[in-house]
Every structure is written in C-alpha cells, then in structure tokens.
Enzyme design. Structure first.
Site, short mmCIF file in Angstrom:
data_model
loop_
_atom_site.label_atom_id
_atom_site.label_comp_id
_atom_site.label_asym_id
_atom_site.label_seq_id
_atom_site.Cartn_x
_atom_site.Cartn_y
_atom_site.Cartn_z
N HIS A 173 -11.03 -4.91 10.33
CA HIS A 173 -11.59 -4.55 9.03
C HIS A 173 -12.83 -3.67 9.15
O HIS A 173 -13.56 -3.52 8.18
CB HIS A 173 -12.02 -5.81 8.26
CG HIS A 173 -10.89 -6.61 7.70
ND1 HIS A 173 -10.26 -7.60 8.40
CD2 HIS A 173 -10.30 -6.59 6.50
CE1 HIS A 173 -9.34 -8.15 7.65
NE2 HIS A 173 -9.33 -7.57 6.49
N GLU A 197 0.83 -1.20 0.00
CA GLU A 197 0.00 0.00 0.00
C GLU A 197 0.86 1.25 0.00
O GLU A 197 0.62 2.19 -0.75
CB GLU A 197 -0.95 0.00 1.21
CG GLU A 197 -2.08 -1.02 1.12
CD GLU A 197 -1.64 -2.44 1.40
OE1 GLU A 197 -0.50 -2.62 1.89
OE2 GLU A 197 -2.42 -3.37 1.16
C1 LIG Z 1 -2.11 -4.67 4.42
C2 LIG Z 1 -3.04 -5.57 3.68
N1 LIG Z 1 -3.30 -5.35 2.37
C3 LIG Z 1 -4.15 -6.15 1.71
C4 LIG Z 1 -4.75 -7.20 2.32
C5 LIG Z 1 -5.76 -8.06 1.57
N2 LIG Z 1 -5.23 -9.39 1.29
C6 LIG Z 1 -5.53 -10.46 2.07
S1 LIG Z 1 -4.79 -11.85 1.56
C7 LIG Z 1 -4.02 -11.10 0.29
C8 LIG Z 1 -3.12 -11.87 -0.63
C9 LIG Z 1 -1.88 -12.39 0.05
O1 LIG Z 1 -1.14 -13.21 -0.81
P1 LIG Z 1 0.13 -14.04 -0.31
O2 LIG Z 1 0.92 -13.23 0.64
O3 LIG Z 1 0.84 -14.56 -1.50
O4 LIG Z 1 -0.49 -15.23 0.56
P2 LIG Z 1 -1.36 -16.47 0.08
O5 LIG Z 1 -2.78 -16.06 0.26
O6 LIG Z 1 -1.02 -16.79 -1.32
O7 LIG Z 1 -1.02 -17.58 1.03
C10 LIG Z 1 -4.38 -9.74 0.25
C11 LIG Z 1 -3.94 -8.78 -0.78
C12 LIG Z 1 -4.47 -7.40 3.70
N3 LIG Z 1 -5.01 -8.41 4.41
N4 LIG Z 1 -3.62 -6.59 4.34
#
Ligand SMILES: Cc1ncc(C[n+]2csc(CCOP(=O)(O)OP(=O)(O)O)c2C)c(N)n1
Ligand SMILES: [Mg+2]
Lengths: 324, 434
Positions: A122, A53
C-alpha cells in the site's frame, strides 16, 4: 484539502461530470475526499461500483469516449494496478489510435505514494510509472493551491490526466493566497513552481517530497546555504525549462522524491540535464535522493529510514557543496 | 448408411422448405436413430454434437431465459435456529472433543477480536479486521480439512489458522510485528501466514489469491490434498475471480472456492455488488459443482467442505461453496458491532446444540470465557512488550547476493550497533529507536 469544496462549488453548472469508484458515494470515499457529494448530487453523479478496478476504469473510459467527463477514483493508486491496462492502453492511446477523432476526457485520481503503517503493498509511488507513458498527463500536487488549481485544470483537460494525491498531505493544512482562493483560480498543467527561492543549489521535488526538500532547505538556511526548492506539480509534461533556469543560477542540482531510484523521476531529470546545455552549468555532478530501493517495511523505524528526510537532504547538499 | 442418404435425397426433393444443412443433419440423425432402433438418449447424444461448446437442443419458440427461469439455489443447513438437527441423516455425528474444540475456537475468536480491535482503535497497531459472524465458516471448513490442505485466505480467516494450531501469541506477535513474528514485522497487521500450517501469507490486493489458489491446486492433482481459497462476495467482482473460476474448471483443479458471503464489502451492500442468484449461481455456469450453505451453521459448513474435498480429490475437479450469513452487518464498520441477540449468531447456535447434547453448561461457559479472555490478554501483554526484530534482519530477504552498497551500510551498522546497546541488543531492537 480543497478538493471537496471544489466539487461542490463547481459541479452545479457543469455538464457530463460524474465521479465513479469504490465507496465514493454513501461512504464518502475511502479517505472522505468525496464527502457530502452523494447527498448533494445523488446517484447519477456519484457512482459506487462493485469491487472491480478494471471494470469501473473501463466503464469510465468508455463514458469519456462517448463524451462524458468522468472522474475515476481509486481507493489508492496501488489498486489502480488492476486497471492499468485501461489507463495506459485505452485511455492513454485512443486519441492517437483514432487518428485524433476520439479524445478521452477523464481524470484518474486517488492517493499515491507512501502512507503510514500500511507496508509494502500500500505504499508506493506510481509517478514514474505513468509519467513514462505518452498519451497521459500526470500531475503530482503538493499544496492545497496545487490541488485546487490543477484538479480544475485536469477536469477541464480534453485528455486523460492521472492525478496523484498523497494520503499524508490530506491531513496537512496549507494557507492559501487570496488569488488561490478566488473562484476562477486555475493552474496550467506542465508548469513547475518555485516554492522557495535560493541561489546555492536547486532542489527539485514533487508531492510530499516537496515538504522534505523544504525541511532540508530550512536546515541549510540556518547554515548560510540558500537552496531553491522547485515543486514540479506536473510529472508529464515535465517543466525542464524551470529546472534549467534554476540550475543556470545555482549551478547545483539535487532531486528529491519518495519513489524508488531506478528509472524514477529524478533519473529522468538528471538525464534531461545531461542532454542539454544545462549540463555545462553544473559545478558538481547532479544527485538523486530517493526512497530506499526496497519494498516499504512495516516497522515504523524502518519506514522512516526507507524514506528521505529533511536532514538527509541537508546532508546531501552539504556533501555536494563540500561544506562541512 | 446408404439407405439413409438416399431417403434424405428423396425427402429433399419433395419438400421445398428450409433445406439448410441444420435441417438435413437433424433429419438424418432422426432417421439414423429409427433405422438403427437406437434409444432416444442416443438420438439426443448425436444431436447434441451439433452445437460447439453447448450440449443442448433446438427450440422453435423465442423466449428469454430469465433470472426466474431457474429455481434459486437452496441454502443447505443441518441445524435449526435452536440448534436442533433437522434431518438426522445429515448430522455429522462428530465426537465430543471435536465439537467442543469447535465451540471453543469459535468463541475464542470473538475475544481475540475484542483485544486486537481495541488495540487498533487506540493506535497501537495500524490496522485490523474482525472475524465476527464468520466463526462457523472458519471452523466448519477448517475442521473438515487437514493441515496438508493448502489455504489461501483473504484477511478474515483467523479461525482457520487457530484451528490449525496457530497460537494466540503468534497472532499477537504478527499484529505487533515484534521479534517473534514469523513474518519479521514486514507486513501489515492481520497479514498472517504460516508455511508449517500451509496457510499462504495474506496479500492486500483483493482476489489475487484466487487464480494463485487454482495454480497451486493444479500442482496437487492426483494427490490427497486440496486447496481451499477463501474470498469475500465483494472480492468476487474482481476480474481475477473470473479467471480463477474458469481455470479451475478448464484445468480440472482440486480447489474449493469458498466465498464468505457476509452481505457487505466495506459499506457496499450485495444488491450493489451483483445481481441474479449470486455467486453460487456462477458455479454451475462455469461447470463447477456448487453448494450454498448456511454460514451460521457450523455443521452445514463442515459437511459441505468434507463432501467438496472428497469430490475434488476423487474427480480432480473444482468445487464452490458459498456460506451465507443470514444476518449481516457492515463488516468494516466495527463500531456497529453488537452482540447478535438472535439465535442466528453462529456461536450461539452451536452452543444450543452442545447444551442439548449435555456437553456444555453455564458453569463451563463461564470458566471457558474467563480462561480464553485471560489467554488472549496474556498473549497481548507479552506480545506488546517484546522487542522488535533484530536489526540484522533489515538486510535480508531482498537480495540473495547482497550488493556492495548495502554491504557497506551493513558494515556501518555492525560498527554502530555495539555502541548503542540500548537500542540494538543481541535479542532484538528496542521499539523506541525512532
Ligand atoms: C484490488 C483491491 N481493491 C480494493 C481494496 C480495498 N478493500 C479492502 S477490503 C474491501 C472490501 C472487501 O469486501 P468482501 O470481499 O466482501 O470481504 P469482507 O470484508 O466482507 O470479508 C476493499 C474494497 C483492496 N484491498 N484491493
Ligand atoms: Mg463481504
């Protein structure tokens, strides 16, 4: 929500506009607000970013400083906390610090405030956070008309605008007037709207709390109390004038919001009323109705209890008006 | 020493070119080494002092260091696709009961997912994250640690909890936020946590656990414990990830930074998440020893974690492990979840192995599948029926000394509850109260 249609219609002719954020392109945005945009406008105007972000907010802010007009989407404003330095310290202050030579025409947007079933991290309102800061304009729309008219105004504005949408309202259908449906419809930033006229008490709210105030007003109407409901639309600039005018008529004031009480929007309104002539129009001390002063619980029943409801508004009004 | 300086002066007078300080120093060092008959190594060691923060040499040729200037970091594995140990020296030779526990825990995960993911789709719970494809990462790493080691997870590490002894009932109770949820129903589903099991409660904002893990590791210096911090390859893009890597290295913290690379962050593929040789390549650049391993190979993950832990404790240093899943699926699009038909599916790979060792067969598989499905179904049925936390909990955990306005509300409730026994029993609150 007319946001989506707005994009598709407006973007054809406009230069320098692009939307940037996590999952805004192929995935259509976390809440599908950018649906279809990527297909229509492609990679140059609809940009997916890595999960940073602070990174993409900084990139968007830099692009705005260089003359483009970015719209920076946060999956939710909860995640904008990771980027708040870019929003406040850079986007918000650069015009001032550059002695007016560099303006930052950018819109920060995404869902804000309480959603449903997503608990403490959230579900919070950032209205007061951003409204606190000089250099930012802060919009908190309620209806489809608000969204259309104000998003357009925000995009055209030469300065940074924080545009606080609401996840619950994404799912609500609003009827729109012919005027609002017209191509040239745009609303001024900083002007409130009287959603429901009344003469006994003024209820001031923003975002989803407007709905709560209207529900309260409906209950009261059945009991002969006519509440005037003001939809703030903008939190900064705050339309103090509209509130003052209404209070001069009703002589009673209650603010309604979903955010926390301390240093909240209601607190600000009450303080401003105290500082002005309007204070003398009040027959009773003004009151705030706010979200409970706790992190948002997950349990459905507690979640409901942590947010003001229409019946709470009605009860508070009756108490204030000393009506049984 | 005087001789050296003398010679430099001589030389300087003779040669008119680049009488810079660097040149002089370079020459002085060379002569010093000849004079003292020191080794080439000493020569370099002296020269290396030249560069603040970098131990390297001069180059007179202008040249980019490209991504291809280095060999990509190889992926360490123990098993091949058919579950054969490729290099016998790498076989961890785990006893039968451990290997079977590994297999059972891994295959159980899938059944847990099926039930709870279905619950989410039916709207019984508001959120869920599957663990499909991550089985070897969870179990391989968890098995190489003990429960004193502190775990920081992202949200997709249920296998680690199961290995440590978190029960199926506890998982369901958390997702349903009922009266037996140790989190008292405060958190979204899958935000598990257990103080007893040293598993820090999951927090929603991505990557915030990473610098926290390093902070915890700082307090564990010179003990026999380490911190293991799991994060996704998408989360590795957050600024907090950089802070974690840099502080782990500069503060010499016994932390294992464990990046579960499954190829996707929601729908964002890795090619849009980062460039270069990936998150593994970041390790050495921060000064952190790094292992890239096959995330579908439970023994590879086990060996890597074991070695990392030993090193972290012995040297008080951070480590990075990056298990890669060879076949990737968009992890947040569970509609696309289908059984892996290839042998790369981590559970299948281990199953081939245990079958070859004669520890498992079709009958055992059937029996176990039946039992594990029943176990989770029983936990699910029980968990869904349980009452919600007792209403008195509503007043706890925000204020140490409850302020007067809240005390007043508590008082109302105390009077109100006995008249509404259906909703508020001594055991808990009825979920129908809304
Ligand atoms: C600071 C923040 N930004 C965005 C999100 C929304 N979000 C939740 S899971 C995710 C994807 C994460 O991907 P990764 O780190 O590759 O983990 P995976 O789900 O593949 O195990 C996002 C963007 C969040 N939880 N926190
Ligand atoms: Mg991932």
């Amino acid at each position: 929500m007319p946001l989506i249609r707005l994009w598709t219609r407006k973007w054809n002719g406009m230069k320098g506009f692009f939307i940037i954020g996590e999952e805004v392109a192929q995935y259509d945005g976390a809440y599908k607000i950018t649906r279809g945009l990527w297909k229509k406008y492609g990679d140059k105007r609809v940009i997916d970013t890595p999960i940073t972000e602070m990174g993409f907010t900084g990139i968007a802010t830099g692009a705005a400083m260089a003359g483009l007009r970015p719209i920076c989407e946060f999956m939710t404003f909860n995640f904008a906390m990771q980027a708040i330095d870019q929003i406040i310290n850079s986007a918000g202050k650069t015009f001032y610090m550059s002695a007016g030579r560099v303006n930052v025409p950018i819109v920060f947007r995404g869902p804000n405030g309480a959603a449903a079933g997503v608990a403490a991290q959230h579900s919070q309102c950032y209205g007061a956070w951003y409204a606190h800061c000089p250099g930012l304009k802060v919009i908190s729309p309620y209806s489809s008309e608000d969204c259309k008219g104000l998003l357009k105004a925000a995009i055209r504005d030469p300065d940074p605008v924080v545009f606080l949408e609401n996840e619950i309202l994404y799912g609500v259908q609003f009827t729109m007037s012919d005027q609002a449906l017209s191509k040239d419809f745009v609303l001024p930033i900083g002007k409130a709207k009287i959603e429901r006229p009344g003469k006994h008490i003024t209820l001031v709210a923003h975002s989803n709390a407007v709905d709560i105030a209207l529900q309260g007003a409906k209950i009261l109407a059945g009991q002969g109390i006519e509440a005037e409901v003001i939809n703030l639309r903008s939190l900064r600039p705050l339309d103090t004038e509209a509130i003052a005018k209404s209070v001069a008529k009703t002589n009673h004031l209650i603010t309604v919001e979903q955010g926390w009480p301390t240093c909240g929007i209601g607190a600000e309104i009450l303080a401003r009323i105290m500082e002005t002539e309007t204070f003398f129009h009040l027959d009773q001390p003004a009151v705030r109705i706010t979200g409970a002063d706790v992190p948002m619980p997950y349990a459905k029943t507690l979640e409901l209890a942590a947010l003001p409801q229409g019946k709470d508004v009605a009860a508070a009004v009756k108490k204030l008006l000393k009506v049984k | 020493m005087r001789v050296v300086i003398c010679r430099i002066h001589l030389k300087l007078r003779d040669i008119e070119f680049r009488a810079t300080f660097d040149g002089v120093y370079d020459y002085a060092v060379r002569i010093l080494c000849t004079y003292k008959r020191t080794s080439i190594r000493a020569y370099y060691r002296l020269k290396l002092l030249l560069f603040p923060g970098a131990k390297t040499t001069w180059s007179e040729k202008i040249e980019f260091i490209k991504m291809k200037s280095y060999r990509p970091i190889p992926v360490y594995r123990v098993l091949d696709r058919q579950g054969n140990v490729i290099n016998p020296a790498e076989d961890p030779k785990l006893p039968e009961d451990i290997v079977i526990k590994m297999y059972k825990s891994m295959s159980l995960l899938n059944n847990v997912d099926k039930i709870l993911y279905e619950s989410q789709r039916q709207g019984r719970i508001s959120f869920y994250m599957t663990n499909y494809g991550e089985e070897a990462s969870h179990i391989g790493s968890a098995a190489a640690l003990n429960n004193e080691d502190i775990i920081y997870g992202q949200y997709r590490e249920v296998g680690v909890l199961i290995w440590r002894g978190f029960t199926l009932q506890q998982l369901v109770d958390q997702c349903y936020g009922n009266k037996d949820d140790i989190g008292k129903g405060r958190q979204m589903p899958v935000h598990y946590g257990s103080k007893e099991l040293n598993f820090i409660t999951i927090s929603s904002p991505l990557s915030t656990q990473m610098p926290q893990a390093v902070g915890s590791a700082y307090t564990l210096k010179n003990t026999n414990q380490v911190v293991v911090c799991y994060f996704g390859e998408g989360a590795a893009s957050e600024g907090d990830a950089h802070a974690a890597f840099n502080f782990a290295a500069t503060l010499d913290c016994p932390v294992v930074l464990f990046c579960r690379n499954n190829g996707y962050a929601i729908s964002t593929p890795i090619k849009e998440q980062y460039k270069g040789d990936g998150i593994a390549a970041r390790g050495p650049s921060y000064g952190i020893h790094t292992l890239r391993v096959d995330g579908n190979d439970v023994f590879a993950v086990y060996n890597a974690t074991k070695l990392a832990k030993e090193y972290a404790i012995k040297e008080n240093k951070p480590l990075e492990i990056i298990p890669h899943q060879m076949i990737v699926l968009p992890t947040d699009l569970p509609s696309e979840i289908k059984q892996w038909t290839t042998n790369d599916y981590p559970v299948m790979k281990l199953r081939y192995y245990i079958e070859k060792r004669g520890l498992w067969d079709e009958d055992k598989e059937k029996e176990w599948m039946k039992k594990s499905r029943n176990d989770i179904l029983n936990a699910f049925n029980a968990g869904e029926k349980k009452l919600k936390p007792k209403w008195t909990e509503m007043f706890n955990d925000v204020y140490k000394d409850i302020p007067s306005n809240i005390l007043k509300q508590q008082d109302y409730m105390n009077k109100h509850a006995p008249y509404n026994k259906y909703y508020y029993s001594d055991l808990g609150s009825n979920p129908d109260t809304g």
